[in-house]
Design a protein around this motif. Structure first.
Motif, short mmCIF file in Angstrom:
data_model
loop_
_atom_site.label_atom_id
_atom_site.label_comp_id
_atom_site.label_asym_id
_atom_site.label_seq_id
_atom_site.Cartn_x
_atom_site.Cartn_y
_atom_site.Cartn_z
N GLU A 212 0.81 -1.15 0.01
CA GLU A 212 -0.16 0.16 -0.21
C GLU A 212 0.98 1.36 -0.03
O GLU A 212 1.90 1.13 0.71
CB GLU A 212 -0.96 -0.24 1.17
CG GLU A 212 -1.91 1.38 1.32
CD GLU A 212 -2.66 1.29 2.53
OE1 GLU A 212 -2.84 2.33 3.18
OE2 GLU A 212 -2.99 0.27 3.16
N GLU A 233 -3.14 3.62 -3.11
CA GLU A 233 -2.93 2.52 -4.04
C GLU A 233 -2.58 1.31 -3.23
O GLU A 233 -2.15 1.40 -2.31
CB GLU A 233 -1.76 3.08 -4.90
CG GLU A 233 -1.82 3.80 -6.12
CD GLU A 233 -0.78 4.16 -7.06
OE1 GLU A 233 -0.70 4.45 -8.38
OE2 GLU A 233 0.47 3.45 -6.59
N LEU A 235 -1.98 -2.97 -3.44
CA LEU A 235 -1.95 -4.21 -4.39
C LEU A 235 -2.03 -5.50 -3.47
O LEU A 235 -1.27 -5.64 -2.39
CB LEU A 235 -0.56 -4.46 -5.09
CG LEU A 235 -0.01 -5.78 -5.55
CD1 LEU A 235 -0.91 -5.96 -6.88
CD2 LEU A 235 1.53 -5.88 -5.83
N ILE A 246 -5.05 -4.37 -8.07
CA ILE A 246 -4.57 -3.23 -7.65
C ILE A 246 -5.87 -2.24 -7.43
O ILE A 246 -6.73 -2.23 -8.49
CB ILE A 246 -3.68 -2.60 -8.72
CG1 ILE A 246 -2.42 -3.51 -8.90
CG2 ILE A 246 -3.51 -1.12 -8.49
CD1 ILE A 246 -1.55 -3.09 -9.90
N ARG A 248 -7.15 1.60 -6.65
CA ARG A 248 -6.68 3.28 -6.36
C ARG A 248 -7.81 4.05 -6.05
O ARG A 248 -9.07 3.63 -6.33
CB ARG A 248 -6.12 3.89 -7.76
CG ARG A 248 -5.01 3.07 -8.46
CD ARG A 248 -4.74 3.55 -9.80
NE ARG A 248 -3.93 4.99 -9.65
CZ ARG A 248 -4.22 5.74 -10.18
NH1 ARG A 248 -5.30 5.78 -11.09
NH2 ARG A 248 -3.59 7.10 -10.13
N VAL A 399 -0.67 -1.10 -13.93
CA VAL A 399 0.57 -1.76 -13.74
C VAL A 399 1.74 -0.66 -14.26
O VAL A 399 2.83 -0.57 -13.30
CB VAL A 399 0.73 -3.20 -14.25
CG1 VAL A 399 2.26 -3.70 -14.07
CG2 VAL A 399 -0.40 -4.15 -13.72
N SER A 402 2.14 2.16 -11.61
CA SER A 402 2.58 1.84 -10.20
C SER A 402 3.70 1.29 -10.07
O SER A 402 3.90 0.44 -9.25
CB SER A 402 1.15 0.85 -9.90
OG SER A 402 -0.05 1.40 -10.33
N LEU A 406 4.72 -1.13 -7.04
CA LEU A 406 5.09 -2.44 -7.08
C LEU A 406 6.38 -2.73 -6.57
O LEU A 406 7.04 -3.88 -6.17
CB LEU A 406 5.11 -2.88 -8.51
CG LEU A 406 3.57 -2.60 -9.25
CD1 LEU A 406 3.83 -2.91 -10.61
CD2 LEU A 406 2.63 -3.55 -8.45
#
Length: 446
Positions: A212, A233, A235, A246, A248, A399, A402, A406
């Motif tokens: 996060e 955000e 994941l 994911i 947002r 992806v 982000s 990640l």
């Protein structure tokens, strides 16, 4: 906020991403989705753009609904519906005078540079930020927020030459099951307290692959404007499907200090690795004697089914109310659109016009509608079907945008800790920090 802040900002991003795994979560890049509803123009030589569904009819001409001549009542309904569609998710300009809060910082300046000055350098003091967020700008990107967390504990404060004060703090919180939260706080105020600002950044992770990234800011300026904004955000891996997801989100609120005006917005986006996508927003605002609301949503199941809807309305203190709403549902070239526009006078008199379309998948469209003034129509026309079968911004895009989320390193599984087998849970979430105090409510002017 300036007068130009009412419009939506289109999001553009790279569509090609080459990521196969992040931490312990496997990321599947999506296929192009079902093509059975993207028919070729005559001769099969010109394929339609990706994400555009084109069904019915054999004419090579790409046409949108409502172009074919029909009875006058149907023409009027089509014209109204097309105008409503053009304004989908746009702000209610017909109801909204511009609210002139203090001008925001120029977008020509580098936010990353400003944030570096605020937090990354031990020798630089945090810089004052005394401007509220802008309306209808959706969910900002990682680059816009420019979150930088120090790998050390900081607790310092000071006074500048002009008498303004500042503070800066950072640290880590370790929780159960390997949970880690890295955070940074900063803020300051002028010597007379007329301007204040606060900002918090955080990064969370645990051994399940949950990651996060978030931020929250609030403040007020010398004009009396106050604001609050949060961004996030996330994941995580869905326990039922084992797919990466994911999500947002953003919330924004601003209240004018010079007039009876304020607004609030909540935005969210959700994606999974097989193309499932959900997006939406709730908005509210008021200016003097006028208030307005807007809600919209989109849902793509990743297999060709799509649902979109919008509902917006406004009212004045004298009792006048008006609004419009519509919904569309499509799958494999078959679907429907329905909508209504309405108006209520201060004396309670109500006018409305409703319309609908049934797209049969064979080139025929059943159109019908009526109004309280006696209009009505019910016909079948030969017309092509157009709709967006895939989101314009999907899994590959999120992806690709982000990278900071990640890149958060996953935590090692603590000894003796095993996956939670409680099937009532659909996602692995870390322990929650105490929530921040709620923002001040925005209510219509009295």
């Amino acid at each position: 906020m300036d007068a130009g802040s009412w419009g939506l900002v289109a999001v553009a991003s790279p569509r090609e991403v080459g990521i196969s795994s992040v931490g312990s979560v496997f990321l599947l890049l999506p296929s192009h989705g079902p093509d059975f509803c993207k028919r070729m123009a005559r001769g099969g030589k010109a394929e339609l753009p990706r994400g555009i569904a084109y069904c019915g009819g054999d004419s090579p001409e790409f046409r949108r609904p409502g172009k074919r001549k029909a009875a006058s009542a149907v023409d009027k309904a089509d014209e109204w519906r097309l105008e409503a569609k053009k304004s989908v998710r746009s702000d209610l300009m017909w109801a909204l005078p511009a609210i002139a809060f203090s001008s925001p910082r120029s977008f020509g300046a580098s936010k990353q540079q400003n944030f570096c000055l605020m937090c990354s350098s031990r020798n630089a003091t945090p810089q004052s930020r005394d401007t509220p967020p802008k309306r209808d700008t959706g969910i900002a990107s990682e680059k816009d927020w420019g979150i930088i967390l120090l790998n050390e504990t900081v607790n310092e404060s000071g006074t500048n030459e002009d008498g303004s004060t500042w503070y800066r703090e950072s640290g880590e919180i370790l929780g159960d099951n390997g949970y880690l939260c890295r955070w940074a706080k900063m803020g300051g105020q002028l010597h007379d307290g007329s301007t204040e600002w606060r900002e918090t950044w955080w990064e969370k992770s645990d051994w399940t692959g949950y990651k996060e990234l978030g931020a929250e800011k609030s403040g007020k300026n010398a004009k009396g404007d106050s604001w609050w904004e949060t961004w996030q955000e996330v994941l995580y891996q869905d326990e039922w499907s084992n797919l990466a997801r994911i999500e947002r989100s953003a919330q924004k609120q601003a209240i004018s200090g010079t007039e009876a005006a304020g607004w609030y917005e909540k935005w969210w986006e959700k994606y999974d690795a097989k193309g499932w996508t959900e997006k939406g927003a709730h908005k509210y605002g008021s200016l003097n004697e006028q208030s307005w609301w807007e809600k919209w949503g989109e849902h793509y199941d990743g297999r060709g089914s799509v649902v979109k809807w919008t509902d917006k309305w406004a009212e004045t203190e004298t009792g006048t109310k008006w609004g419009d709403k519509w919904e569309e549902r499509f799958y494999a070239g078959v679907g429907s659109r329905r909508g209504e526009t309405w108006h209520v006078t201060p004396t309670g008199d109500r006018w409305s016009r409703t319309w609908g379309e049934e797209h049969l998948g064979n080139g025929n469209v059943h159109k019908y509608g009526k109004s309280t003034t006696g209009e009505s129509w019910d016909i079948v026309v030969d017309e092509d079907t157009y709709y967006e079968a895939e989101p314009h911004y999907g899994w590959a895009d999120v992806v690709g945008n982000s990278s900071q989320l990640l890149s958060i390193q996953p935590r090692e599984r603590p000894p003796g800790v095993y996956p939670d087998l409680d099937l009532r849970s659909t996602s692995a979430l870390p322990p929650e920090d105490p929530p921040p105090p709620p923002p001040p409510a925005v209510s219509p002017a009295s």
